[in-house]
Scaffold this motif. Structure first.
Motif, PDB file in Angstrom:
ATOM      1  N   SER A 197     -70.912  11.141  -4.114  1.00 30.46           N
ATOM      2  CA  SER A 197     -69.975  10.390  -3.288  1.00 30.46           C
ATOM      3  C   SER A 197     -68.837  11.263  -2.781  1.00 30.46           C
ATOM      4  O   SER A 197     -68.055  11.807  -3.560  1.00 30.46           O
ATOM      5  CB  SER A 197     -69.405   9.216  -4.088  1.00 30.46           C
ATOM      6  N   ALA A 198     -68.740  11.383  -1.457  1.00 32.21           N
ATOM      7  CA  ALA A 198     -67.609  12.101  -0.865  1.00 32.21           C
ATOM      8  C   ALA A 198     -66.309  11.341  -1.090  1.00 32.21           C
ATOM      9  O   ALA A 198     -65.231  11.942  -1.193  1.00 32.21           O
ATOM     10  CB  ALA A 198     -67.843  12.307   0.633  1.00 32.21           C
ATOM     11  N   GLU A 253     -64.827  12.372  -4.304  1.00 33.56           N
ATOM     12  CA  GLU A 253     -64.176  13.676  -4.193  1.00 33.56           C
ATOM     13  C   GLU A 253     -62.796  13.534  -3.551  1.00 33.56           C
ATOM     14  O   GLU A 253     -61.832  14.197  -3.959  1.00 33.56           O
ATOM     15  CB  GLU A 253     -65.047  14.628  -3.380  1.00 33.56           C
ATOM     16  N   TRP A 257     -68.311   8.692   8.611  1.00 31.66           N
ATOM     17  CA  TRP A 257     -68.135   9.423   7.360  1.00 31.66           C
ATOM     18  C   TRP A 257     -66.669   9.796   7.158  1.00 31.66           C
ATOM     19  O   TRP A 257     -66.093   9.575   6.079  1.00 31.66           O
ATOM     20  CB  TRP A 257     -69.017  10.667   7.387  1.00 31.66           C
ATOM     21  N   VAL A 270     -64.153   8.498   4.070  1.00 29.40           N
ATOM     22  CA  VAL A 270     -63.550   9.445   3.131  1.00 29.40           C
ATOM     23  C   VAL A 270     -62.034   9.472   3.298  1.00 29.40           C
ATOM     24  O   VAL A 270     -61.285   9.519   2.315  1.00 29.40           O
ATOM     25  CB  VAL A 270     -64.154  10.848   3.325  1.00 29.40           C
ATOM     26  N   LEU A 329     -61.091  17.459   5.239  1.00 30.44           N
ATOM     27  CA  LEU A 329     -62.516  17.130   5.133  1.00 30.44           C
ATOM     28  C   LEU A 329     -63.203  17.783   6.322  1.00 30.44           C
ATOM     29  O   LEU A 329     -62.969  17.400   7.470  1.00 30.44           O
ATOM     30  CB  LEU A 329     -62.726  15.617   5.160  1.00 30.44           C
ATOM     31  N   THR A 348     -62.690  18.972  -0.003  1.00 31.97           N
ATOM     32  CA  THR A 348     -63.880  18.534  -0.718  1.00 31.97           C
ATOM     33  C   THR A 348     -64.909  19.658  -0.735  1.00 31.97           C
ATOM     34  O   THR A 348     -64.712  20.721  -0.148  1.00 31.97           O
ATOM     35  CB  THR A 348     -64.485  17.293  -0.056  1.00 31.97           C
ATOM     36  N   SER A 349     -66.034  19.391  -1.372  1.00 38.51           N
ATOM     37  CA  SER A 349     -67.082  20.404  -1.512  1.00 38.51           C
ATOM     38  C   SER A 349     -67.755  20.761  -0.198  1.00 38.51           C
ATOM     39  O   SER A 349     -68.469  21.758  -0.117  1.00 38.51           O
ATOM     40  CB  SER A 349     -68.151  19.898  -2.489  1.00 38.51           C
ATOM     41  N   HIS A 350     -67.500  19.973   0.833  1.00 39.33           N
ATOM     42  CA  HIS A 350     -68.295  20.106   2.057  1.00 39.33           C
ATOM     43  C   HIS A 350     -68.003  21.380   2.834  1.00 39.33           C
ATOM     44  O   HIS A 350     -68.784  21.774   3.702  1.00 39.33           O
ATOM     45  CB  HIS A 350     -68.079  18.870   2.929  1.00 39.33           C
ATOM     46  N   ASP A 403     -66.119  21.158  -6.382  1.00 40.01           N
ATOM     47  CA  ASP A 403     -67.557  21.255  -6.172  1.00 40.01           C
ATOM     48  C   ASP A 403     -68.252  21.011  -7.498  1.00 40.01           C
ATOM     49  O   ASP A 403     -67.610  20.985  -8.559  1.00 40.01           O
ATOM     50  CB  ASP A 403     -67.938  22.622  -5.593  1.00 40.01           C
TER      51      ASP A 403
END
Length: 501
Positions: A265-266, A269, A294, A298, A351, A377-379, A400
């Protein structure tokens, strides 16, 4: 200004475009290093009760700043808050309740928020934050007894037969294939006495999937992965088999008592980033998220969590990923006259995908904001070593999964959960699918543990520390890293807390 390739490029670019300008970058205030928390805790053992309580509070603050949340929680938990002054007791309540909530400990949150009943003097935002945390804790405890009794037919049972429903065709097939292949590989390596049977979810309705799983004598179902199908399930009063869905539904809560939900789940995060930024002492935040569904989801998750902590969103930018990065940065940082105006901004939440994210810090450098903390975030992390490209992300802090940042998460690859599976998958998998493969491993591990829900509380997984909430949703607590010389590195002291909180 940061000593990085991007800093020199930004300076050179500015020199080409601006002449006759005598503006200088803002000065940097030297920070005083933290005292050693363990030394303070040792001192507290020898001190009178009032001084010991204050010393332990300072130690807990230091540990929290260093990202050692469990140790910080233990230190704060050991404090006799009745020995603190009124202002220090409010500080303790804010810190302890935040740590307790992040560790999903509602009883500790209620202990911390007892200060509301004692009517201690505090700021309005502190009172609102504590009241919201108290409400969360009460709701969590109310939901806990349904969660404990949610899978009675599996309690104490040795799980040996699992049906996995994932689509083999359609828009989610590549995602499903990565998850399924990781589950198979991990199953083979683990040597568990478990039978995995796969059902092509693209060929059947939800009811037909359950019928086939029951015909196979499965004890539980892993899947579906489609968000709309998970939403349908959570709106039912029950499901035919205990189920671990591989996504989260859109409903406000999960009504089906035998349905658990787990995914990458973003929104989780974003909420964790909000808690960390607040813990690091920031109070006024600017956010940048893409202008799509998206990004809106978020961004809303970050916004709500940030405000629940007592923080303020001063700027919110929904950017077009195909437009110039400078357009979004100028708005996010109140740029005027080619200089960022940061009077009401002390950090940025970002993000973004890697290609866009790498352009943000150099643009901030250009607008004289090189030292503004960035939480992400990890993205923005592609998951493979790209030192030259990722130099432009130097000093950006991001979360992450442990399998993507082993040095920052656990101090090295060999200390990772399920290392033998990690070693095989890391060498063979596409980097873009590696997080999904880690998710497949954790889905398998969650599945075989469903006979004892207490085993899910704090499970160290490939995708983070997993915790089961009251309504059956599994949340992840992720480790933090910071890019240094283009490489994700551990964060030792991410920032200074505001003692006035």
């Amino acid at each position: 200004m940061k000593q990085s390739i991007r800093g020199f490029l930004a300076t050179a670019f500015m020199a080409l475009l601006i002449t006759g300008c005598a503006m200088q970058p803002p000065s940097v205030v030297d920070r005083v290093p933290d005292q050693d928390a363990s030394q303070l805790l040792s001192q507290a053992e020898q001190q009178a009760p009032e001084q010991a309580a204050k010393t332990r509070l300072e130690a807990a603050n230091i540990l929290a700043r260093q990202g050692q949340r469990e140790d910080a929680f233990d230190a704060a938990d050991a404090i006799d808050e009745s020995m603190l002054t009124e202002s220090d007791r409010v500080r303790w309540a804010m810190l302890f309740s935040e740590l307790a909530r992040s560790l999903d400990n509602p009883r500790a949150v209620l202990r911390a928020t007892q200060v509301l009943d004692d009517e201690l003097p505090m700021q309005a935002n502190q009172q609102n934050t504590l009241a919201e945390r108290q409400q969360w804790a009460r709701q969590a405890l109310d939901q806990a007894e349904p969660a404990k009794a949610s899978i009675p037919e599996l309690e104490g049972v040795d799980i040996q037969r699992i049906a996995v429903a994932l689509p083999e065709s359609g828009p989610l097939s590549s995602v499903a294939n990565a998850i399924a292949s990781a589950m198979r590989r991990h199953h083979d390596l683990s040597g568990k006495n478990v039978q995995l049977t796969f059902i092509d979810a693209s060929q059947y309705s939800l009811d037909e999937i359950y019928q086939r799983a029951e015909q196979m004598n499965a004890q539980l179902l892993i899947g579906p992965i489609d968000k709309d199908q998970v939403t349908q399930l959570e709106q039912r009063n029950s499901v035919p088999l205990p189920t671990l869905a591989l996504n989260y539904g859109n409903s406000a809560n999960n009504q089906a008592p035998q349905l658990l939900q787990y995914g990458l789940s973003a929104e989780d995060e974003a909420r964790q980033a909000a808690r960390r930024a607040f813990q690091d002492g920031h109070r006024q935040m600017s956010i940048m998220v893409p202008d799509n569904a998206w990004g809106r989801r978020v961004g809303e998750a970050f916004w709500n969590e940030w405000q629940s902590q007592g923080g303020e969103i001063t700027n919110a930018v929904r950017y077009d990923p195909n437009s110039a990065v400078a357009n979004a940065v100028k708005t996010a940082l109140n740029v005027s006259g080619e200089r960022a105006r940061l009077g009401n901004i002390d950090a940025l939440f970002l993000l973004a995908l890697p290609e866009y994210a790498r352009q943000v810090p150099p643009t901030m450098d250009y607008y004289y904001a090189p030292n503004l903390p960035i939480y992400a975030t990890s993205h923005l992390h592609e998951g493979r070593l790209q030192t030259r490209l990722d130099q432009d992300l130097n000093d950006v802090m991001f979360i992450d999964i442990p399998w993507q940042i082993p040095d920052a998460a656990v101090g090295g690859e060999e200390a990772l959960p399920f290392y033998s599976t990690y070693a095989e998958l890391r060498n063979e998998s596409d980097a873009s699918m590696f997080r999904l493969m880690a998710m497949g491993v954790d889905a398998y591990e969650l599945g075989i543990r469903l006979s004892d829900l207490s085993a899910l509380d704090g499970m160290n997984g490939s995708t983070g520390t997993l915790r089961l909430s009251g309504d059956g949703r599994v949340s992840r607590e992720l480790p933090w890293a910071k890019f240094q010389n283009g490489v994700p590195s551990p964060i030792l002291i991410p920032g200074l807390l505001n003692d006035a909180q």
